[in-house]
Design a protein around this motif. Sequence first.
Motif, mmCIF file in Angstrom:
data_model
loop_
_atom_site.group_PDB
_atom_site.id
_atom_site.type_symbol
_atom_site.label_atom_id
_atom_site.label_comp_id
_atom_site.label_asym_id
_atom_site.label_seq_id
_atom_site.Cartn_x
_atom_site.Cartn_y
_atom_site.Cartn_z
ATOM 1 N N GLY A 1 4.302 -5.422 14.411
ATOM 2 C CA GLY A 1 3.951 -5.560 13.003
ATOM 3 C C GLY A 1 4.502 -4.445 12.139
ATOM 4 O O GLY A 1 5.423 -3.711 12.524
ATOM 5 N N HIS A 2 3.897 -4.281 10.968
ATOM 6 C CA HIS A 2 4.428 -3.396 9.945
ATOM 7 C C HIS A 2 3.312 -2.524 9.381
ATOM 8 O O HIS A 2 2.263 -3.029 8.982
ATOM 9 C CB HIS A 2 5.034 -4.235 8.821
ATOM 10 C CG HIS A 2 6.049 -3.511 8.003
ATOM 11 N ND1 HIS A 2 6.813 -4.115 7.052
ATOM 12 C CD2 HIS A 2 6.408 -2.209 7.983
ATOM 13 C CE1 HIS A 2 7.619 -3.239 6.488
ATOM 14 N NE2 HIS A 2 7.380 -2.074 7.042
ATOM 15 N N VAL A 3 3.546 -1.218 9.334
ATOM 16 C CA VAL A 3 2.637 -0.268 8.704
ATOM 17 C C VAL A 3 3.263 0.173 7.393
ATOM 18 O O VAL A 3 4.395 0.652 7.366
ATOM 19 C CB VAL A 3 2.375 0.951 9.612
ATOM 20 C CG1 VAL A 3 1.449 1.944 8.919
ATOM 21 C CG2 VAL A 3 1.775 0.509 10.942
ATOM 22 N N GLN A 4 2.537 0.002 6.278
ATOM 23 C CA GLN A 4 3.068 0.314 4.957
ATOM 24 C C GLN A 4 2.188 1.337 4.237
ATOM 25 O O GLN A 4 0.967 1.209 4.209
ATOM 26 C CB GLN A 4 3.150 -0.937 4.084
ATOM 27 C CG GLN A 4 4.168 -1.966 4.534
ATOM 28 C CD GLN A 4 4.143 -3.177 3.633
ATOM 29 O OE1 GLN A 4 3.117 -3.829 3.488
ATOM 30 N NE2 GLN A 4 5.267 -3.490 3.023
ATOM 31 N N LEU A 5 2.837 2.335 3.649
ATOM 32 C CA LEU A 5 2.160 3.351 2.837
ATOM 33 C C LEU A 5 3.019 3.662 1.618
ATOM 34 O O LEU A 5 3.281 4.811 1.280
ATOM 35 C CB LEU A 5 1.930 4.610 3.675
ATOM 36 C CG LEU A 5 0.798 4.505 4.696
ATOM 37 C CD1 LEU A 5 1.089 5.352 5.924
ATOM 38 C CD2 LEU A 5 -0.515 4.929 4.072
ATOM 39 N N GLU A 6 3.442 2.627 0.950
ATOM 40 C CA GLU A 6 4.422 2.772 -0.114
ATOM 41 C C GLU A 6 3.796 3.273 -1.410
ATOM 42 O O GLU A 6 2.655 2.948 -1.742
ATOM 43 C CB GLU A 6 5.126 1.441 -0.356
ATOM 44 C CG GLU A 6 5.913 0.948 0.850
ATOM 45 C CD GLU A 6 6.541 -0.407 0.623
ATOM 46 O OE1 GLU A 6 6.417 -0.930 -0.502
ATOM 47 O OE2 GLU A 6 7.150 -0.937 1.571
ATOM 48 N N ARG A 7 4.559 4.043 -2.131
ATOM 49 C CA ARG A 7 4.148 4.502 -3.453
ATOM 50 C C ARG A 7 4.126 3.339 -4.422
ATOM 51 O O ARG A 7 4.847 2.353 -4.259
ATOM 52 C CB ARG A 7 5.138 5.548 -3.956
ATOM 53 C CG ARG A 7 6.541 4.982 -4.155
ATOM 54 C CD ARG A 7 7.532 6.070 -4.456
ATOM 55 N NE ARG A 7 8.868 5.514 -4.699
ATOM 56 C CZ ARG A 7 9.937 6.243 -4.938
ATOM 57 N NH1 ARG A 7 9.848 7.566 -4.954
ATOM 58 N NH2 ARG A 7 11.095 5.672 -5.164
ATOM 59 N N GLY A 8 3.308 3.459 -5.460
ATOM 60 C CA GLY A 8 3.374 2.495 -6.536
ATOM 61 C C GLY A 8 4.563 2.782 -7.429
ATOM 62 O O GLY A 8 5.098 3.893 -7.450
ATOM 63 N N THR A 9 5.002 1.774 -8.158
ATOM 64 C CA THR A 9 6.133 1.931 -9.069
ATOM 65 C C THR A 9 5.693 1.595 -10.487
ATOM 66 O O THR A 9 4.716 0.866 -10.701
ATOM 67 C CB THR A 9 7.301 1.029 -8.673
ATOM 68 O OG1 THR A 9 6.861 -0.344 -8.661
ATOM 69 C CG2 THR A 9 7.810 1.389 -7.285
ATOM 70 N N VAL B 1 3.937 2.966 17.211
ATOM 71 C CA VAL B 1 3.590 2.260 15.976
ATOM 72 C C VAL B 1 4.713 2.366 14.949
ATOM 73 O O VAL B 1 4.702 1.656 13.941
ATOM 74 C CB VAL B 1 2.270 2.785 15.379
ATOM 75 C CG1 VAL B 1 1.133 2.632 16.361
ATOM 76 C CG2 VAL B 1 2.396 4.235 14.929
ATOM 77 N N LEU B 2 5.690 3.254 15.179
ATOM 78 C CA LEU B 2 6.815 3.400 14.270
ATOM 79 C C LEU B 2 7.883 2.351 14.569
ATOM 80 O O LEU B 2 8.066 1.962 15.721
ATOM 81 C CB LEU B 2 7.431 4.800 14.390
ATOM 82 C CG LEU B 2 6.552 5.970 13.972
ATOM 83 C CD1 LEU B 2 7.241 7.290 14.321
ATOM 84 C CD2 LEU B 2 6.245 5.910 12.481
ATOM 85 N N PRO B 3 8.626 1.916 13.566
ATOM 86 C CA PRO B 3 9.690 0.931 13.818
ATOM 87 C C PRO B 3 10.940 1.608 14.359
ATOM 88 O O PRO B 3 11.262 2.737 13.988
ATOM 89 C CB PRO B 3 9.955 0.356 12.420
ATOM 90 C CG PRO B 3 9.664 1.511 11.508
ATOM 91 C CD PRO B 3 8.507 2.251 12.142
ATOM 92 N N THR B 4 11.654 0.941 15.237
ATOM 93 C CA THR B 4 12.944 1.457 15.710
ATOM 94 C C THR B 4 14.100 0.855 14.919
ATOM 95 O O THR B 4 15.239 1.284 15.064
ATOM 96 C CB THR B 4 13.141 1.156 17.205
ATOM 97 O OG1 THR B 4 13.053 -0.264 17.414
ATOM 98 C CG2 THR B 4 12.081 1.863 18.036
#
Length: 338
Positions: A231-239, A261-264
Amino acid sequence: LNSLTNIGTLVFVGTNTAITSTTVMVTGLVTHLPQSALSTNAFGQWDMDHRIWFVCTNLMVATNGNIRADGKGWRGGTNHASGKGPGGGGFNTINNMRGGGGGYGGIGGVGNEPNGGIPGPSYGQPSSPEPGSGGGGGRLDNTDGYGGGLIWLDVSGAATINGVVSANGNPHSDGFSETGGGSGGGIYLSCQTLAGSGRIRANGGSGLSYGGAGGGGRIAILVNNATGWTGHVQLERGTSAGPAGYTNGENGTLYATNPEVLPTSATSNDVWRAHGIASWAPPSLLLNRAQLAFETPAITLSITNDLTITNQATLTFGVPNTTNRTTITVGGNLVITN
């Protein structure tokens, strides 16, 4: 309980309300009430009212299942006032407009310069998530700019997430109110094994017009085995989308005990600010328009095959100290292009 299956809507109330069950299956919606504090207590602290809290042996979030605390943190600022919470976005005192974005894992964005709203600061620790803070008010009340809430998952066995676990900050209020976005909230997940193809996220909310955007939240994942996680872990800033001068928020933080848990292969605009990882040995690593930052003082990175950093991607490491150094070993090709 021996088993809990959620197919409707389950709302948590309070911070000490925990559901304890051998098995938890989520196919509907799980959420909690928003934080209600409008000011600090007598000790200058912001009191937390509500969170989601599961204590179980096995957790399963189905493809259509949602554990969501989006916009359940502290609220946005009222007219000409700062957002609520430790990282509440400030407002501009010169003209009482242009709210800054809420901060938490990442700093909030500044409102439009030269009279921009003050950005909300970051706070807390990467390993112990909290709720997120609200964006600053502008011309009008920022009634929608709540930070993300708090999700706490104590799983002694297997967590399988094919749906969504989310504590995003809310965007600005509608209208030309020049308000800031709320910060991402907090997610804590402790388990023996993590599997599934779902999403775990605590993104910041967008700002409006001259308002700053919210910073990303904090996610902590304590897991022994995550080989089954795709899956995908997201911690993106707002824009922010408006005239020049506003700024986006800063990305949030990921605390992880297992680098699996990190993507390769990261081929989007995703950003990870990783804490708690001392070593990682992926077969290969591709960063394409992605940013991966290890913010601990030192890490041992051993890549069996190729390391490719391309299309404005970045790979950065924390400042080393006198006793620890970052070591990078690449068994194949090292490719760095614009």
